[in-house]
Write a protein that holds these residues in place. Structure first.
Motif, PDB file in Angstrom:
ATOM      1  N   ARG A  38      86.323  46.075 -34.209  1.00  0.00           N
ATOM      2  CA  ARG A  38      87.416  45.625 -33.354  1.00  0.00           C
ATOM      3  C   ARG A  38      88.041  44.364 -33.918  1.00  0.00           C
ATOM      4  NH1 ARG A  38      83.895  43.835 -27.983  1.00  0.00           N
ATOM      5  NH2 ARG A  38      82.885  41.990 -28.905  1.00  0.00           N
ATOM      6  N   THR A  91      88.683  42.588 -25.264  1.00  0.00           N
ATOM      7  CA  THR A  91      90.058  42.980 -25.578  1.00  0.00           C
ATOM      8  C   THR A  91      90.310  42.893 -27.073  1.00  0.00           C
ATOM      9  OG1 THR A  91      90.920  42.300 -23.426  1.00  0.00           O
ATOM     10  CG2 THR A  91      92.486  42.378 -25.251  1.00  0.00           C
ATOM     11  N   VAL A  93      91.986  45.593 -30.682  1.00  0.00           N
ATOM     12  CA  VAL A  93      92.239  46.921 -31.244  1.00  0.00           C
ATOM     13  C   VAL A  93      90.919  47.414 -31.823  1.00  0.00           C
ATOM     14  CG1 VAL A  93      93.510  48.286 -32.921  1.00  0.00           C
ATOM     15  CG2 VAL A  93      94.644  46.378 -31.750  1.00  0.00           C
ATOM     16  N   GLN A 120      94.172  50.455 -28.782  1.00  0.00           N
ATOM     17  CA  GLN A 120      94.151  49.182 -28.065  1.00  0.00           C
ATOM     18  C   GLN A 120      93.284  49.286 -26.814  1.00  0.00           C
ATOM     19  OE1 GLN A 120      95.802  46.091 -28.768  1.00  0.00           O
ATOM     20  NE2 GLN A 120      94.492  45.377 -27.070  1.00  0.00           N
ATOM     21  N   THR A 122      92.434  46.785 -23.591  1.00  0.00           N
ATOM     22  CA  THR A 122      92.792  45.547 -22.915  1.00  0.00           C
ATOM     23  C   THR A 122      92.010  45.452 -21.608  1.00  0.00           C
ATOM     24  OG1 THR A 122      95.020  45.613 -23.845  1.00  0.00           O
ATOM     25  CG2 THR A 122      94.652  44.150 -21.971  1.00  0.00           C
TER      26      THR A 122
END
Length: 125
Positions: A38, A91, A93, A120, A122
């Motif tokens: 990530r 949070t 990508v 993504q 979030t």
């Protein structure tokens, strides 16, 4: 050449859950290690979890242990990342990656040969 396609990202409240999927084509994941990384804005891409397809052995970064689970579905040639008890700091990508010819989970980013486009995630507070 292996193409990796991630799906399952989205917006969730803190404490919620998401499941990410990573499918490979045209080859299977046999003899690969598959991992999730990530990257948050302004930060380095970091290791999250990895699974060796042939053995099912797994590895996790400490910050997600007991919250995230990586698993595989042989019939669908798909890797999953089940994320529970999500926190705002999760949070980012999320990227799927594959390390060919590996029989153990791989934590090192440079070992991975193929990468997906990212999805993504979030988490709102």
């Amino acid at each position: 050449q292996v193409q990796l396609v991630e799906s399952g990202g989205g917006l969730v409240q803190a404490g919620g859950s998401l499941r990410l999927s990573c499918a490979a084509s045209p080859r299977t994941f046999s003899n690969y290690a598959v991992g999730w990384f990530r990257q948050a804005p302004g930060q380095e891409r970091e290791f999250v979890a990895s699974i060796a397809w042939s053995t099912g052995d797994t590895a996790y970064v400490n910050s997600v242990k007991d919250r995230f689970t990586i698993s595989r579905d042989n019939a669908k040639n798909t890797i999953y990342l089940q994320m529970n008890s999500l926190k705002p700091e999760d949070t980012a990508v999320y990227y799927c990656a594959a390390d060919k010819d590996s029989t153990s989970p791989t934590m090192l980013k440079f070992r991975y040969d193929y990468w997906g486009q990212g999805t993504q995630v979030t988490v709102s507070s």
